[in-house]
Design an enzyme around this catalytic site. Structure first.
Site, PDB file in Angstrom:
ATOM      1  N   SER A  31     -11.088  -0.860  -0.575  1.00  0.00           N
ATOM      2  CA  SER A  31      -9.776  -0.844   0.081  1.00  0.00           C
ATOM      3  C   SER A  31      -9.890  -1.231   1.551  1.00  0.00           C
ATOM      4  O   SER A  31      -8.988  -1.836   2.121  1.00  0.00           O
ATOM      5  CB  SER A  31      -9.154   0.558  -0.004  1.00  0.00           C
ATOM      6  OG  SER A  31      -8.547   0.779  -1.237  1.00  0.00           O
ATOM      7  N   HIS A  56      -3.523   5.866   3.894  1.00  0.00           N
ATOM      8  CA  HIS A  56      -4.280   4.709   3.415  1.00  0.00           C
ATOM      9  C   HIS A  56      -3.646   3.393   3.850  1.00  0.00           C
ATOM     10  O   HIS A  56      -4.325   2.469   4.311  1.00  0.00           O
ATOM     11  CB  HIS A  56      -4.363   4.800   1.886  1.00  0.00           C
ATOM     12  CG  HIS A  56      -5.242   3.794   1.229  1.00  0.00           C
ATOM     13  ND1 HIS A  56      -4.786   2.550   0.813  1.00  0.00           N
ATOM     14  CD2 HIS A  56      -6.546   3.845   0.877  1.00  0.00           C
ATOM     15  CE1 HIS A  56      -5.770   1.894   0.233  1.00  0.00           C
ATOM     16  NE2 HIS A  56      -6.858   2.649   0.260  1.00  0.00           N
ATOM     17  N   ASP A 111       0.836  -1.197   0.000  1.00  0.00           N
ATOM     18  CA  ASP A 111       0.000   0.000   0.000  1.00  0.00           C
ATOM     19  C   ASP A 111       0.874   1.252   0.000  1.00  0.00           C
ATOM     20  O   ASP A 111       1.939   1.263  -0.605  1.00  0.00           O
ATOM     21  CB  ASP A 111      -0.940  -0.040   1.208  1.00  0.00           C
ATOM     22  CG  ASP A 111      -2.285   0.611   0.925  1.00  0.00           C
ATOM     23  OD1 ASP A 111      -2.337   1.854   0.852  1.00  0.00           O
ATOM     24  OD2 ASP A 111      -3.267  -0.112   0.775  1.00  0.00           O
TER      25      ASP A 111
END
Length: 424
Positions: free
Chosen positions: A372, A196, A163
């Site tokens: 996600s 994220h 990520d």
């Protein structure tokens, strides 16, 4: 999640073998030198090799990447040598992880009715409200998956999250085994200027405190591996992703979680590149899990599962809300016969988890929405199954997770796959 045309001159090749004779033929025809990924180190990076107009053969997955090769030359070489099974231009992956981003996309599209915008805004507020009510002691997602009574913690399981990196200074991860590597030049893996990656890692393998009675992480005793394949701006390339997968396989990780995706057109077939990678991973007893993508605007507009989740050998994950409804943005299986299959769904609306103080807002926690967020729920769950059934192969583990998924009344496989991932 979306993609844009590649800004590089890189080509990704699928070879029928990784033998020395195959490498020699490819090198001669393309006039490049192929370096094995075994020769890469902390001092010699993939980027440095490619900058010399050379190429890299990732030994664990049988995929090669070459730099500055003309399309005409590539076409000629592929036609001449049957050893080159498939080639394609490098793609660019990005992440758009919540309904707020989806809302902005809708606002920018001409012809959208204001009622659609109002519905998204209402959905976002409702999701955040639900999350705040369910942060303690378990997030609603963990409750939904039946983890309140689960005796497993992922202990001893190596779980890798590919990520935007990880905020290593987060207090909730003090004392945890965390190994990382960056695949984005100039950006360290342990900073995470986006947030994220820290959020996804938190859901898959994050915090549990029996004394404080707080838990938002699933495999809270797993060994965490972090591969930074998306920049602090949220984008990355095929080369970085496959380089990281090769690294994670070298580290013998059992689970690789990828909350990233690239748009796939309706009718477009899955990439043979990622199909090969998924098969190679399964053969090495590693399960690849990827997000389906957030391009849909249900119920009128359902977009196909993005790459690499659309390949048969990689588990594709969709998102549901607290009422078991498919999230408005979640992509679906709309490319029958050519891949684009949802395997499982998981909580992806109003998901509370850790965040990076190096990201915008400088928050240690955040509530986000997207496939996600659903993906690390399944990745963490896979680690629990791995601990419970250590002798199962990756394929058998996948089958058991699908068999034990929660079935929703009137659910359709194109949206839910085999159901909501759960421990039972």
């Amino acid at each position: 999640m979306k993609t844009k045309p590649s800004s590089t001159n890189r080509m990704v090749l699928l070879l029928d073998t990784d033998s020395k004779s195959t490498m020699k033929k490819v090198q001669q025809e393309l006039q490049v030198k192929l370096t094995s990924s075994a020769e890469l180190s902390s001092k010699v990076s993939c980027k440095e090799v490619l900058e010399t107009d050379s190429g890299i053969l990732f030994k664990n997955i049988g995929i090669a990447v070459v730099e500055n090769v003309a399309i005409q030359q590539m076409e000629y070489a592929a036609a001449k040598h049957p050893k080159i099974l498939h080639w394609e231009k490098e793609r660019v992956f990005t992440t758009a992880d919540n309904i707020a981003a989806q809302l902005e996309k809708v606002k920018q599209q001409m012809g959208r009715l204001q009622t659609e915008v109002a519905m998204l805004e209402s959905m976002l507020k409702a999701a955040e409200s639900k999350s705040k009510k369910n942060e303690y002691p378990l997030t609603w997602g963990l409750e939904k998956m039946g983890l309140s009574g689960c005796a497993y913690s992922g202990k001893g399981v190596d779980l890798c999250v590919l990520d935007t990196g990880f905020y290593l200074s987060h207090p909730d991860f003090k004392g945890r085994s965390i190994i990382g590597k960056t695949f984005i030049p100039g950006e360290p893996w342990d900073y995470d200027g986006h947030g994220h990656g820290t959020h996804c890692a938190g859901t898959a393998a994050g915090y549990y405190s029996p004394t404080k009675k707080i838990r938002y992480g699933i495999a809270y005793e797993s060994n965490i591996f972090i591969g930074k394949v998306l920049s602090d701006e949220g984008s990355g390339t095929t080369t970085g992703v496959i380089d990281a997968i090769d690294w994670a396989l070298e580290k013998k990780c059992s689970i690789i979680s990828m909350s990233l995706s690239s748009i796939v057109a309706k009718g477009e077939k899955p990439s043979p590149i990622f199909e090969q990678i998924g098969q190679k991973a399964l053969a090495q007893n590693t399960l690849l899990i990827a997000a389906a993508g957030n391009e849909s605007n249900r119920p009128k507009d359902i977009q196909p599962v993005g790459s690499p989740a659309n390949t048969n050998s990689i588990m594709g994950i969709g998102a549901v809300d607290n009422d078991d409804n498919i999230a408005r943005f979640s992509n679906g299986s709309v490319n029958p016969g050519v891949g684009s299959k949802i395997n499982l769904v998981a909580p992806g609306v109003g998901v509370f988890s850790s965040y990076s103080k190096n990201a915008s807002g400088k928050k240690a926690y955040q509530t986000l929405n997207g496939t996600s967020m659903a993906t690390p729920h399944i990745s963490g769950l896979a680690a629990l199954y791995k601990q419970a059934y250590p002798n199962l192969s990756a394929k058998a583990l996948w089958a058991k997770m699908e068999k034990n998924a929660l079935k929703i009344k009137s659910m359709m496989a194109k949206d839910y796959g085999k159901g909501i991932g759960a421990y039972s």
